[in-house]
Design a protein around this motif. Structure first.
Motif, PDB file in Angstrom:
ATOM      1  N   ASP A  70       0.837  -1.190   0.000  1.00 42.87           N
ATOM      2  CA  ASP A  70       0.000   0.000   0.000  1.00 42.87           C
ATOM      3  C   ASP A  70       0.875   1.244   0.000  1.00 42.87           C
ATOM      4  O   ASP A  70       1.915   1.295   0.671  1.00 42.87           O
ATOM      5  CB  ASP A  70      -0.927   0.006   1.213  1.00 42.87           C
ATOM      6  CG  ASP A  70      -2.038  -1.028   1.098  1.00 42.87           C
ATOM      7  OD1 ASP A  70      -2.375  -1.414  -0.039  1.00 42.87           O
ATOM      8  OD2 ASP A  70      -2.561  -1.452   2.143  1.00 42.87           O
ATOM      9  N   LEU A  71       0.463   2.230  -0.764  1.00 50.74           N
ATOM     10  CA  LEU A  71       1.239   3.448  -0.922  1.00 50.74           C
ATOM     11  C   LEU A  71       1.278   4.235   0.389  1.00 50.74           C
ATOM     12  O   LEU A  71       0.230   4.558   0.958  1.00 50.74           O
ATOM     13  CB  LEU A  71       0.623   4.310  -2.026  1.00 50.74           C
ATOM     14  CG  LEU A  71       1.429   5.507  -2.477  1.00 50.74           C
ATOM     15  CD1 LEU A  71       2.710   5.047  -3.178  1.00 50.74           C
ATOM     16  CD2 LEU A  71       0.611   6.358  -3.427  1.00 50.74           C
ATOM     17  N   PRO A  72       2.487   4.549   0.889  1.00 48.04           N
ATOM     18  CA  PRO A  72       2.585   5.379   2.100  1.00 48.04           C
ATOM     19  C   PRO A  72       1.991   6.773   1.840  1.00 48.04           C
ATOM     20  O   PRO A  72       2.023   7.283   0.722  1.00 48.04           O
ATOM     21  CB  PRO A  72       4.089   5.472   2.356  1.00 48.04           C
ATOM     22  CG  PRO A  72       4.674   4.290   1.644  1.00 48.04           C
ATOM     23  CD  PRO A  72       3.793   4.072   0.448  1.00 48.04           C
ATOM     24  N   ASP A  73       1.468   7.398   2.867  1.00 41.92           N
ATOM     25  CA  ASP A  73       0.814   8.703   2.756  1.00 41.92           C
ATOM     26  C   ASP A  73       1.706   9.755   2.107  1.00 41.92           C
ATOM     27  O   ASP A  73       1.226  10.617   1.386  1.00 41.92           O
ATOM     28  CB  ASP A  73       0.356   9.194   4.138  1.00 41.92           C
ATOM     29  CG  ASP A  73      -0.809   8.389   4.668  1.00 41.92           C
ATOM     30  OD1 ASP A  73      -1.532   7.771   3.858  1.00 41.92           O
ATOM     31  OD2 ASP A  73      -0.998   8.381   5.907  1.00 41.92           O
ATOM     32  N   GLU A  74       3.008   9.696   2.341  1.00 45.42           N
ATOM     33  CA  GLU A  74       3.920  10.723   1.823  1.00 45.42           C
ATOM     34  C   GLU A  74       3.970  10.784   0.301  1.00 45.42           C
ATOM     35  O   GLU A  74       4.428  11.774  -0.270  1.00 45.42           O
ATOM     36  CB  GLU A  74       5.327  10.513   2.380  1.00 45.42           C
ATOM     37  CG  GLU A  74       5.951   9.192   1.951  1.00 45.42           C
ATOM     38  CD  GLU A  74       7.187   8.836   2.760  1.00 45.42           C
ATOM     39  OE1 GLU A  74       8.295   9.135   2.292  1.00 45.42           O
ATOM     40  OE2 GLU A  74       7.010   8.253   3.846  1.00 45.42           O
ATOM     41  N   SER A 101       5.976   4.668  -7.521  1.00 45.05           N
ATOM     42  CA  SER A 101       4.756   5.002  -6.774  1.00 45.05           C
ATOM     43  C   SER A 101       3.620   5.245  -7.750  1.00 45.05           C
ATOM     44  O   SER A 101       3.798   5.905  -8.773  1.00 45.05           O
ATOM     45  CB  SER A 101       4.980   6.236  -5.896  1.00 45.05           C
ATOM     46  OG  SER A 101       5.199   7.373  -6.685  1.00 45.05           O
ATOM     47  N   ASN A 102       2.477   4.691  -7.447  1.00 50.44           N
ATOM     48  CA  ASN A 102       1.256   4.896  -8.224  1.00 50.44           C
ATOM     49  C   ASN A 102       0.210   5.494  -7.291  1.00 50.44           C
ATOM     50  O   ASN A 102      -0.494   4.753  -6.600  1.00 50.44           O
ATOM     51  CB  ASN A 102       0.761   3.579  -8.822  1.00 50.44           C
ATOM     52  CG  ASN A 102      -0.565   3.742  -9.539  1.00 50.44           C
ATOM     53  OD1 ASN A 102      -1.001   4.853  -9.817  1.00 50.44           O
ATOM     54  ND2 ASN A 102      -1.222   2.629  -9.820  1.00 50.44           N
ATOM     55  N   PRO A 103       0.083   6.831  -7.253  1.00 53.06           N
ATOM     56  CA  PRO A 103      -0.871   7.459  -6.346  1.00 53.06           C
ATOM     57  C   PRO A 103      -2.280   7.564  -6.923  1.00 53.06           C
ATOM     58  O   PRO A 103      -3.102   8.320  -6.408  1.00 53.06           O
ATOM     59  CB  PRO A 103      -0.256   8.849  -6.141  1.00 53.06           C
ATOM     60  CG  PRO A 103       0.426   9.134  -7.424  1.00 53.06           C
ATOM     61  CD  PRO A 103       0.937   7.800  -7.915  1.00 53.06           C
ATOM     62  N   THR A 104      -2.562   6.806  -7.985  1.00 55.49           N
ATOM     63  CA  THR A 104      -3.894   6.835  -8.589  1.00 55.49           C
ATOM     64  C   THR A 104      -4.653   5.559  -8.219  1.00 55.49           C
ATOM     65  O   THR A 104      -4.066   4.590  -7.742  1.00 55.49           O
ATOM     66  CB  THR A 104      -3.805   6.927 -10.131  1.00 55.49           C
ATOM     67  OG1 THR A 104      -3.356   5.655 -10.641  1.00 55.49           O
ATOM     68  CG2 THR A 104      -2.845   8.029 -10.561  1.00 55.49           C
ATOM     69  N   LEU A 148      -0.401   1.910  -4.993  1.00 55.09           N
ATOM     70  CA  LEU A 148       0.624   0.978  -4.528  1.00 55.09           C
ATOM     71  C   LEU A 148       2.023   1.567  -4.702  1.00 55.09           C
ATOM     72  O   LEU A 148       2.264   2.382  -5.594  1.00 55.09           O
ATOM     73  CB  LEU A 148       0.561  -0.340  -5.302  1.00 55.09           C
ATOM     74  CG  LEU A 148      -0.651  -1.232  -5.076  1.00 55.09           C
ATOM     75  CD1 LEU A 148      -0.612  -2.412  -6.043  1.00 55.09           C
ATOM     76  CD2 LEU A 148      -0.712  -1.712  -3.642  1.00 55.09           C
ATOM     77  N   LEU A 149       2.928   1.118  -3.860  1.00 54.64           N
ATOM     78  CA  LEU A 149       4.353   1.373  -4.009  1.00 54.64           C
ATOM     79  C   LEU A 149       4.971   0.051  -4.451  1.00 54.64           C
ATOM     80  O   LEU A 149       4.816  -0.967  -3.783  1.00 54.64           O
ATOM     81  CB  LEU A 149       4.971   1.832  -2.690  1.00 54.64           C
ATOM     82  CG  LEU A 149       6.477   2.098  -2.722  1.00 54.64           C
ATOM     83  CD1 LEU A 149       6.785   3.299  -3.607  1.00 54.64           C
ATOM     84  CD2 LEU A 149       7.007   2.316  -1.315  1.00 54.64           C
ATOM     85  N   HIS A 150       5.659   0.054  -5.596  1.00 55.49           N
ATOM     86  CA  HIS A 150       6.277  -1.143  -6.155  1.00 55.49           C
ATOM     87  C   HIS A 150       7.777  -1.064  -5.956  1.00 55.49           C
ATOM     88  O   HIS A 150       8.363   0.001  -6.100  1.00 55.49           O
ATOM     89  CB  HIS A 150       6.004  -1.241  -7.661  1.00 55.49           C
ATOM     90  CG  HIS A 150       4.560  -1.171  -8.011  1.00 55.49           C
ATOM     91  ND1 HIS A 150       3.866   0.022  -8.070  1.00 55.49           N
ATOM     92  CD2 HIS A 150       3.681  -2.128  -8.327  1.00 55.49           C
ATOM     93  CE1 HIS A 150       2.620  -0.224  -8.400  1.00 55.49           C
ATOM     94  NE2 HIS A 150       2.489  -1.524  -8.563  1.00 55.49           N
ATOM     95  N   CYS A 151       8.406  -2.190  -5.683  1.00 56.08           N
ATOM     96  CA  CYS A 151       9.855  -2.252  -5.620  1.00 56.08           C
ATOM     97  C   CYS A 151      10.332  -3.308  -6.612  1.00 56.08           C
ATOM     98  O   CYS A 151       9.992  -4.485  -6.498  1.00 56.08           O
ATOM     99  CB  CYS A 151      10.347  -2.593  -4.218  1.00 56.08           C
ATOM    100  SG  CYS A 151      12.160  -2.635  -4.122  1.00 56.08           S
TER     101      CYS A 151
END
Length: 189
Positions: A70-74, A101-104, A148-151
Motif C-alpha cells: 500500500d502506498l505510504p501517505d507521503e 509510486s502509483n498514487p492513482t 501501490l508502491l512497487h519495488c
C-alpha cells in the motif's frame, strides 16, 4: 567379491539417502539472497522455508518485481514516479532496487523489459553488455489495484559492465489506458 558387492550396495544406499534428504529439504517458490552490492544467489523456496532470513521472494519474478505494498501517505499527492533506492552505488553493484509510486486508483501494468543507460558526456548510451539478452517487449502484467508502491530489483551487474559514471534506468508502464516511460538516475563511484 562379496566385499566389493557389499561396498557397492552400501555406497548406493548412502547416495540414495543423501539424494532423498536433499529433495525433501528443497524449499518451494523462487527467492533471491544477497544485497545490491553483493553477489545475489537464487534459491527456490517460500519465505517460511528459506534458510536465509535475508532471502528475497519476488512477487512477479519475470518482471523483477520484488514486492508491492500500500502506498505510504507521503507519496499520495505526488505524480506517478520512479527512483533508485540509493543515489550512489559501488562499482561492484549486482542489483539496483527501483521504487515506483502509483498514487492513482488505476491499475499499473508493466512487462519484463527494462533498460539502463550511461551518460557519456554528450548523450545517454547503452553500457557494454556482459552477455546477450532476450527481450519480451510485448508482454503485460497488471497489478490488482492502484495506490501501490512497487519495488523492482534489477540484476544490472549480471548483464552489463558498469564502470564509474552517471546512469539512468528506464521502464515502460501502462496506466489508465496510456503508456508512460519512467526513469531513475543514480551514480556508480
Amino acid at each position: 567379491m562379496k566385499s566389493l558387492i557389499l561396498s557397492v550396495l552400501l555406497s548406493s544406499v548412502v547416495c540414495l539417502s543423501c539424494t532423498h534428504k536433499r529433495q525433501q529439504s528443497q524449499p518451494e517458490g523462487p527467492a533471491i539472497t544477497g544485497g545490491n552490492d553483493t553477489v545475489t544467489n537464487i534459491q527456490t523456496g517460500s519465505q517460511d522455508t528459506l534458510p536465509d532470513k535475508d532471502a528475497i521472494v519476488y512477487d512477479i519474478p519475470e518482471c523483477c518485481l520484488w514486492y508491492a505494498e500500500d502506498l505510504p501517505d507521503e507519496y499520495k499527492n505526488k505524480p506517478v514516479s520512479m527512483w533508485a533506492e540509493h543515489s550512489v552505488y559501488g562499482e561492484n553493484v549486482h542489483a539496483v532496487n527501483l521504487f515506483v509510486s502509483n498514487p492513482t486508483n488505476a491499475q499499473l501494468s508493466f512487462g519484463r523489459y527494462w533498460d539502463i543507460d550511461i551518460w557519456n558526456g554528450e548523450k545517454w548510451v547503452s553500457p557494454n553488455m556482459k552477455v546477450s539478452c532476450m527481450i519480451w517487449p510485448d508482454d503485460e502484467f497488471v497489478m490488482y489495484k492502484g495506490m501501490l508502491l512497487h519495488c523492482f530489483r534489477f540484476p544490472v551487474g549480471k548483464y552489463y559492465h558498469l564502470p564509474k559514471g552517471k546512469y539512468r534506468m528506464n521502464k515502460s508502464f501502462g496506466l489508465a489506458g496510456k503508456s508512460i516511460e519512467l526513469n531513475a538516475e543514480f551514480e556508480i563511484k
